[in-house]
Each structure stands twice: as C-alpha cells, then as structure tokens.
Design a protein around this motif. Sequence first.
Motif, mmCIF file in Angstrom:
data_model
loop_
_atom_site.group_PDB
_atom_site.id
_atom_site.type_symbol
_atom_site.label_atom_id
_atom_site.label_comp_id
_atom_site.label_asym_id
_atom_site.label_seq_id
_atom_site.Cartn_x
_atom_site.Cartn_y
_atom_site.Cartn_z
ATOM 1 N N TYR A 1 105.531 135.259 95.044
ATOM 2 C CA TYR A 1 104.986 134.606 96.252
ATOM 3 C C TYR A 1 104.610 135.647 97.281
ATOM 4 C CZ TYR A 1 106.698 130.052 94.677
ATOM 5 O OH TYR A 1 106.903 128.901 93.982
ATOM 6 N N TYR A 2 104.997 136.907 97.009
ATOM 7 C CA TYR A 2 104.835 137.911 98.044
ATOM 8 C C TYR A 2 104.294 139.236 97.482
ATOM 9 C CZ TYR A 2 105.767 141.753 100.858
ATOM 10 O OH TYR A 2 105.580 142.915 101.517
ATOM 11 N N ALA B 1 98.997 136.766 95.258
ATOM 12 C CA ALA B 1 99.740 135.950 96.226
ATOM 13 C C ALA B 1 98.880 135.744 97.479
ATOM 14 C CB ALA B 1 101.053 136.630 96.589
ATOM 15 N N GLU B 2 98.174 136.778 97.842
ATOM 16 C CA GLU B 2 97.323 136.732 99.034
ATOM 17 C C GLU B 2 96.227 135.664 98.892
ATOM 18 O OE1 GLU B 2 97.049 138.314 102.628
ATOM 19 O OE2 GLU B 2 98.353 139.260 101.161
ATOM 20 N N SER C 1 97.759 131.807 98.508
ATOM 21 C CA SER C 1 98.284 131.208 99.714
ATOM 22 C C SER C 1 97.207 130.331 100.405
ATOM 23 C CB SER C 1 98.805 132.373 100.532
ATOM 24 O OG SER C 1 99.303 132.010 101.679
ATOM 25 N N PRO C 2 96.026 130.833 100.718
ATOM 26 C CA PRO C 2 95.031 129.932 101.314
ATOM 27 C C PRO C 2 94.333 129.030 100.296
ATOM 28 C CG PRO C 2 94.104 132.153 101.165
ATOM 29 C CD PRO C 2 95.545 132.241 100.717
ATOM 30 N N THR D 1 95.468 127.430 97.618
ATOM 31 C CA THR D 1 96.197 126.210 97.282
ATOM 32 C C THR D 1 96.106 125.211 98.445
ATOM 33 O OG1 THR D 1 98.188 127.412 97.927
ATOM 34 C CG2 THR D 1 97.792 127.185 95.578
ATOM 35 N N TRP E 1 101.988 125.351 93.804
ATOM 36 C CA TRP E 1 102.055 126.781 93.443
ATOM 37 C C TRP E 1 103.474 127.095 92.996
ATOM 38 C CZ3 TRP E 1 101.341 131.160 97.657
ATOM 39 C CH2 TRP E 1 101.520 132.406 97.067
ATOM 40 N N CYS F 1 92.787 133.451 108.491
ATOM 41 C CA CYS F 1 94.202 133.837 108.514
ATOM 42 C C CYS F 1 94.418 134.977 109.514
ATOM 43 C CB CYS F 1 94.673 134.224 107.119
ATOM 44 S SG CYS F 1 93.857 135.682 106.494
ATOM 45 N N THR G 1 100.839 141.332 109.107
ATOM 46 C CA THR G 1 99.432 141.161 108.709
ATOM 47 C C THR G 1 98.493 141.377 109.896
ATOM 48 O OG1 THR G 1 99.675 138.788 108.944
ATOM 49 C CG2 THR G 1 99.854 139.660 106.741
#
Length: 408
Positions: free
Chosen positions: A46-47, A52-53, A56-57, A59, A71, A199, A292
Amino acid sequence: MPPSSEHRLVRVEDYAPFIGEEAVERILDKARPLQDLRVAHVNSTYYGGGVAELLSPLTLLMNSVGLLTEWRAIQGPSDFFSITKKMHNALQGGCLRFTRMKRRIYEEVVYQNAVRNLLDHDRVIVHDPQPLPLVRHSRKRGPWIWRCHVDLSQPLPELWDYLRPYVEDYDAAVFSVPEYAQSLKTPQRFFMPAIDPFCIKNRDLTEAEIDERLARYCIPTDLPLVVQVSRFDRWKDPEGVVRAFLLARREVPCTLVLLGNIANDDPEGQEVYEALLKHQEERVILLIREDTALVNALQRRAAVVVQKSLREGFGLTVAEAMWKGTPVIGGNVGGIRHQIQNGHNGFLVDSVEQCAERIVQLLKDPRLRERLGQRGRESVKRHFLLTRYLEQYLDLFAGFEARYLLKH
Ligand code: UDP
C-alpha cells in the motif's frame, strides 16, 4: 460508493478544464454500462513506489464513476519480498539463481494470500510479479488481468519461462509500452500509467508555500536545484546522478537534492541509501522523508529534474515534474522514451557525461528551461492524466463481456 455529506471524491468532471467536456462525457458514457461492476486490484504494497501511487487515486476514480472497486495488498515474510525483489531485478535484465527453495517460498506465500483473500470479483487486476500466481488458486468469476509495470525489454529468459504459464492463466496482460510485448497466448494490451493532478503531490503551490516547505528541511535555494525523487534503488542510478552533478557543478554552481523513500516490498533500499551517504555534503543533500508536499515543492522549484534510470517501466516522477513545467533529463530507457521526446519536451541521456552536459546546458539557459518545461506540461495534459488511464481500463473491462461469456 458509500454516501457522505462531508467528503467528496475527485470526479471525472473535475478534469474538464484539462481534458475538455467532450472527453468527460465520453468517459462517463463508457462507465454507464459498467455500473456496480465489482473490481479488485491486487498488488504487494500500500506504500512506496509507483504502483501504490497509481492505485491510490485510480481505485477512487473508478468508484466515482460507479464501479465498486477495492484494493488488496498481499503480505508475506521478508524472505518473500527479498525473493520477489530479485525476480523484479531479473525481469529488468539482472541475474537470479531461482532455486527450488526460492520458488517454494514464492508459491507458498502467494497461496496463503489466496486463502486470506476471497477474489470473487467481476474483474480482478493483479499488479506485477509478486502476486502473479494468485490466479491459480482462485475461482474466477470474471476475467483476470495481469498488469505488469516492470521494464520487460530484456527479461531473464529462465525466469520468464517460469512465469509465463501463470501469465497465460490470465485473460489479458497489460504492459506499459509495446516494446515489452512477449510471446504469449494471452491477449496483450499497452497502457502507460498516468498522474492525478489533484493530489497533494501535484496540485498547484504558491511560491510562499514552496519556500516554506523547502525551509522546513533546510534545503538551500541560493543556487539552482538539481533534483531526483526516487526510491533508493540501483535501477534509478542515484550514484550516476551524483557523478553527473559533480561534473556539472564544475561549470555551474548548483545544489543536488536526492529525495527518496523505501517501499515496503523493497528490501534493498536501505543498503542503496547507506552506500550514497559517503557523497553527502553541503551541496549534496540526501533525504528520506514522507512528505508528498515536499516532493511537489522540489519538483516545482528545481531548475532541472533528473530521472537517470537504467531501466524504467514508466517514470511517474518524470510525468509529475513535467506537469509542473520543470524540464526533465531522463535515462534513455523503457517508458521514459515514450514520455520525453529528446530536445522537444526534455532530454534523454545514455551516460553520466551526457547527463552532466544537459544539466549544464539547462542551468545556463533559462529560456530553454522555460520552453521544454511548457511543452512537458502540455504533453502530460494530453497523454498522462489519470482519466486517460481510467478510460483504457473501461474499454478493456467492456471488451471482455462478449468474449468471456462465450468461453465460460
Ligand atoms: N516518491 C515519493 N517520495 C519519494 C520517492 C518517490 O513520493 O521519496 C513517489 C514519486 O513521486 C512517484 C512514485 O513514488 O509518484 C515512484 O513512481 P515511479 O514510477 O517514478 O517509480 P517506481 O518507484 O514505481 O519504480
């Protein structure tokens, strides 16, 4: 999508200023027949790292157009991730002694994850080699897709021969660019990843916000910044970046910032980071920070962003920096070749010396930086925003219906 009066997801409609109303309508039309389709994405962390990047958006955007998208990340002991990292390296052209013991650990841990995760979705997308064998242990209720993000231009043949039968249990394989095509019974598609402009990492920042963020980490801004943001990984060639910087600064004074992280599924990161520490000095700044907004501020304030990868399935960091109008020097490999047209919207380099020359050229020429940066932003707007990626998935999902139902 669960109802909420307080929270709101980014929607395809929010992309209208970038992609136009027509594209928004087209995507929503494609999503309509797929309402309530149950979709699962499965990867190994997840990280950390681009997958993962992206998930995240992606899904969330899939949910926002009405697909019930989940996910899952597989888990395992450190031996498992050390083996899968070696496999990852070998798929990108490194060597591997893939002993029986290693195969057993790989297969057993994936089996255990299959037991823990009921994957009875209408569409299952499995990312990269770590969870690949899941397909063997699950009762398919719909098509399964293997999405491989790795640079597959020169996979180690013995390893690919071992993995191929698993890939052929899938109903489609998606690679980032056509150069990664393999000889497979499974139909192959090619989608390049994309970025989320909303993001924290990519949204607009004021100059004051950038100053504040850089000051927080004591990053000096008196000299132009040369920046690489990457996991500490040999394929990203951080040593090569330091060498290029040391050559370049003989001609133009500048500061190098290498900002990196270590993904949960990458056991080699610490070692790569520690080997770099010998270079650290006032103008060579190595940072591991989970921030980030700092990535955003550095990519915006940099005079030049470097992504001197030796292999790269697709460089999200390249797209992120181009989106911010910062000129990028990328390694002339893999997906980066599809992101940068040399001399038009950035530079491609094959060696440390070329990289140093391009750094010097850009640092000496603010108008060239401006021109390449603007064209870079334009190309991300056209080709590398998340809505394009979503649309390719919608097309793929819809395309299965007839074919899959006929076969099963
Ligand atoms: N990244 C980050 N912090 C770091 C290093 C990397 O947030 O210290 C992010 C980076 O901004 C990008 C992703 O991790 O979104 C890396 O994706 P990329 O495709 O460039 O490389 P990968 O790690 O998948 O090989």
